[in-house]
Design a protein around this motif. Structure first.
Motif, PDB file in Angstrom:
ATOM      1  N   ARG A  23       0.960  -1.374   0.193  1.00  0.00           N
ATOM      2  CA  ARG A  23      -0.005  -0.225  -0.106  1.00  0.00           C
ATOM      3  C   ARG A  23       0.453   1.045   0.093  1.00  0.00           C
ATOM      4  N   PHE A  24       2.106   1.221   0.773  1.00  0.00           N
ATOM      5  CA  PHE A  24       3.108   2.207   0.775  1.00  0.00           C
ATOM      6  C   PHE A  24       4.356   2.030  -0.349  1.00  0.00           C
ATOM      7  N   SER A  25       5.036   3.329  -0.461  1.00  0.00           N
ATOM      8  CA  SER A  25       5.546   3.947  -1.375  1.00  0.00           C
ATOM      9  C   SER A  25       6.930   4.601  -0.569  1.00  0.00           C
ATOM     10  N   GLY A  26       8.107   4.307  -1.607  1.00  0.00           N
ATOM     11  CA  GLY A  26       8.869   5.111  -0.821  1.00  0.00           C
ATOM     12  C   GLY A  26       9.874   5.001   0.178  1.00  0.00           C
ATOM     13  N   PRO A  27      10.637   5.439   1.223  1.00  0.00           N
ATOM     14  CA  PRO A  27      11.636   4.817   1.681  1.00  0.00           C
ATOM     15  C   PRO A  27      10.619   4.406   2.977  1.00  0.00           C
ATOM     16  N   MET A  28      10.500   3.560   3.575  1.00  0.00           N
ATOM     17  CA  MET A  28       9.916   3.044   4.446  1.00  0.00           C
ATOM     18  C   MET A  28       9.693   3.889   5.705  1.00  0.00           C
ATOM     19  N   ALA A  64      21.168   3.781   4.261  1.00  0.00           N
ATOM     20  CA  ALA A  64      21.273   2.819   5.591  1.00  0.00           C
ATOM     21  C   ALA A  64      20.621   4.001   6.671  1.00  0.00           C
ATOM     22  N   TYR A  65      20.687   5.232   6.779  1.00  0.00           N
ATOM     23  CA  TYR A  65      20.038   6.575   7.692  1.00  0.00           C
ATOM     24  C   TYR A  65      18.614   5.747   7.793  1.00  0.00           C
ATOM     25  N   GLN A  66      18.245   6.291   6.606  1.00  0.00           N
ATOM     26  CA  GLN A  66      16.796   5.669   6.190  1.00  0.00           C
ATOM     27  C   GLN A  66      16.477   4.111   6.827  1.00  0.00           C
ATOM     28  N   VAL A  67      16.986   3.073   6.811  1.00  0.00           N
ATOM     29  CA  VAL A  67      16.891   1.948   7.243  1.00  0.00           C
ATOM     30  C   VAL A  67      16.277   1.754   9.012  1.00  0.00           C
ATOM     31  N   GLU A  72      14.442   1.677  14.024  1.00  0.00           N
ATOM     32  CA  GLU A  72      13.813   2.442  15.019  1.00  0.00           C
ATOM     33  C   GLU A  72      12.372   2.207  15.530  1.00  0.00           C
ATOM     34  N   ARG A  73      11.903   2.517  14.833  1.00  0.00           N
ATOM     35  CA  ARG A  73       9.740   2.240  14.691  1.00  0.00           C
ATOM     36  C   ARG A  73       9.715   1.466  15.204  1.00  0.00           C
ATOM     37  N   PHE A  80      21.722  -4.310  15.981  1.00  0.00           N
ATOM     38  CA  PHE A  80      22.025  -4.381  14.918  1.00  0.00           C
ATOM     39  C   PHE A  80      23.529  -3.156  15.217  1.00  0.00           C
ATOM     40  N   HIS A  81      24.681  -4.043  14.254  1.00  0.00           N
ATOM     41  CA  HIS A  81      26.566  -3.357  14.239  1.00  0.00           C
ATOM     42  C   HIS A  81      26.295  -2.426  13.248  1.00  0.00           C
ATOM     43  N   ALA A  82      25.919  -2.407  12.231  1.00  0.00           N
ATOM     44  CA  ALA A  82      25.387  -1.914  10.971  1.00  0.00           C
ATOM     45  C   ALA A  82      25.020  -2.086   9.843  1.00  0.00           C
ATOM     46  N   ILE A  83      24.511  -1.083   9.279  1.00  0.00           N
ATOM     47  CA  ILE A  83      23.831  -0.973   8.314  1.00  0.00           C
ATOM     48  C   ILE A  83      24.428  -0.940   7.058  1.00  0.00           C
ATOM     49  N   PHE A  84      24.263  -1.662   5.532  1.00  0.00           N
ATOM     50  CA  PHE A  84      24.683  -1.483   5.069  1.00  0.00           C
ATOM     51  C   PHE A  84      23.617  -1.628   3.152  1.00  0.00           C
ATOM     52  N   THR A  85      23.303  -0.493   2.396  1.00  0.00           N
ATOM     53  CA  THR A  85      21.875  -0.589   1.188  1.00  0.00           C
ATOM     54  C   THR A  85      23.021  -1.464   0.093  1.00  0.00           C
ATOM     55  N   ALA A  86      22.188  -0.425  -0.488  1.00  0.00           N
ATOM     56  CA  ALA A  86      23.192  -0.929  -1.753  1.00  0.00           C
ATOM     57  C   ALA A  86      23.886   0.355  -2.714  1.00  0.00           C
ATOM     58  N   ARG A  87      22.769   1.515  -2.070  1.00  0.00           N
ATOM     59  CA  ARG A  87      23.778   2.214  -2.078  1.00  0.00           C
ATOM     60  C   ARG A  87      24.821   3.051  -1.572  1.00  0.00           C
ATOM     61  N   GLU A  88      25.627   2.190  -0.552  1.00  0.00           N
ATOM     62  CA  GLU A  88      26.422   2.859   0.153  1.00  0.00           C
ATOM     63  C   GLU A  88      27.615   1.836  -0.465  1.00  0.00           C
ATOM     64  N   LEU A  89      26.953   0.396  -1.136  1.00  0.00           N
ATOM     65  CA  LEU A  89      27.613  -0.570  -1.144  1.00  0.00           C
ATOM     66  C   LEU A  89      28.484  -0.303  -3.160  1.00  0.00           C
ATOM     67  N   GLY A  90      27.252   0.163  -2.958  1.00  0.00           N
ATOM     68  CA  GLY A  90      27.608   0.345  -4.737  1.00  0.00           C
ATOM     69  C   GLY A  90      27.059  -0.717  -5.485  1.00  0.00           C
TER      70      GLY A  90
END
Length: 355
Positions: A23-28, A64-67, A72-73, A80-90
């Motif tokens: 039902r939703f789009s954009g950053p979770m 990663a910040y938005q994840v 947090e919500r 979690f020690h760290a968060i990696f997304t495709a954006r940061e990892l390229g």
């Protein structure tokens, strides 16, 4: 103790930790409603005491910040020690770069890593190519594409994850294949064991869906290895005095896989009355449905065995009624009416295109 070498558990995000709501789009983090997958909070706070926990996601709309803000919500960011997304990892899973970049940042080796995710093509295949272990989060209990379960673990609920992490005690497909080469299995025999493994695995998945307690991965690996020692017992130079089932079982015990040894030991025709577990029954039964590398009816397989071993024809006949009773037992628990329907369903599974 942790499983051998594993220090870091990497979780996929969408539909593994948090539910993706169409039902939703954009950053979770900005959605009106967010929720975790069942059991996520409990398992994360339990595992953080023993492992380094990391998120590794292909998320298209979140960095990663938005994840982290989305986590947090629902109060599950803290473990979690760290968060990696495709954006940061390229790179995106299953690209090898995705996994190597995480290793580099974390200072970890492949054998220390395990990936947990719901997408077989991204999470499982990507991790295995990188030399990681992989646990498939498989809530619907589906079969692996191509009936080739490359995963090291398979869970239907996140609460099963701790047990799975501490029981990654089966050889993976690559190791099984290396043993086939080491023990000189010809192509024809490799085709046979691969078919037996695929059929027994599919039957195990159906049984699990029907509520039976069975380990499809143990069934699959045992199917791959059930004839591992066959060439040794047929060799002219150093023929073994024991049958290939017993010799294969002892080889697996020497390698540290007693659970596979128990299944292999009982797959020969004369072991029909020794079958106790579903894993033993399924590999035994699947082996009797495969003539060469062809899926056949029990009657055809029995006829072929009698022709191949005419001096054993009377002995083979003794087990015929028991074989059909075993087939009825398995099909009855799966919910399949008869052998014809079973063969039709298996053929469809063997030829269906992976999703």
């Amino acid at each position: 103790m942790n499983p051998p070498d594993i220090t870091t558990v990497v979780f996929d995000w969408g539909n593994t930790l948090m539910r993706v709501d169409p039902r939703f789009s954009g950053p979770m983090m900005l959605w009106d409603e967010v929720s975790t997958m069942p059991g996520a909070e409990e398992v994360l706070f339990s595992l953080q005491k023993k492992f380094r926990l990391v998120v590794g996601t292909n998320a298209a709309d979140s960095n990663a910040y938005q994840v982290g803000k989305a986590l947090e919500r629902v109060n599950i960011k803290k473990p979690f020690h760290a968060i990696f997304t495709a954006r940061e990892l390229g790179a995106r899973k299953p690209d090898l770069k995705f996994f190597r970049q995480m290793e580099s940042v974390l200072g970890m080796r492949p054998e220390q890593m395990v990936m947990v995710g719901d997408k077989f093509s991204e999470d499982v295949l990507g991790a295995k190519r990188a030399g990681w272990r992989a646990i498939w989060y498989n809530p619907d209990g589906e079969s692996a594409p191509g009936l080739l379960p490359l995963q090291d673990g398979d869970i239907q609920h996140l609460s099963y994850l701790p047990d799975s992490l501490f029981s990654l005690d089966l050889p993976d497909v690559a190791l099984c294949q290396s043993w086939m080469a080491e023990f000189g299995l010809p192509v024809s025999l490799q085709m046979h064991v691969q078919m037996v493994a695929a059929i027994s695995y599919q039957l195990a998945v159906w049984l699990r869906k029907a509520g039976q307690k069975v380990n499809p991965l143990l069934v699959h690996r045992s199917g791959l290895l059930h004839d591992l020692a066959k060439m040794q017992t047929l060799g002219k130079e150093n023929p073994s005095s024991m049958g290939h089932a017993e010799l294969g079982a002892r080889l697996m015990e020497d390698q540290g896989y007693p659970q596979i040894a128990r299944v292999i030991r009982t797959h020969a025709l004369h072991s029909l009355n020794e079958l106790e577990t579903w894993e033993q029954k399924l590999v035994y039964f699947a082996d009797k449905l495969v003539e060469g590398s062809r899926l056949v009816a029990l009657e055809e397989r029995i006829k072929a065995l009698k022709q191949r071993y005419p001096h054993e024809a009377e002995r083979i006949a003794v087990f015929e009624s028991g074989l059909f009773r075993l087939q009825d037992e398995i099909l009855g628990h799966v919910g399949i009416d008869n052998e014809e329907e079973c063969l039709s369903m298996l053929k469809a599974s063997l030829t269906s295109k992976p999703a």
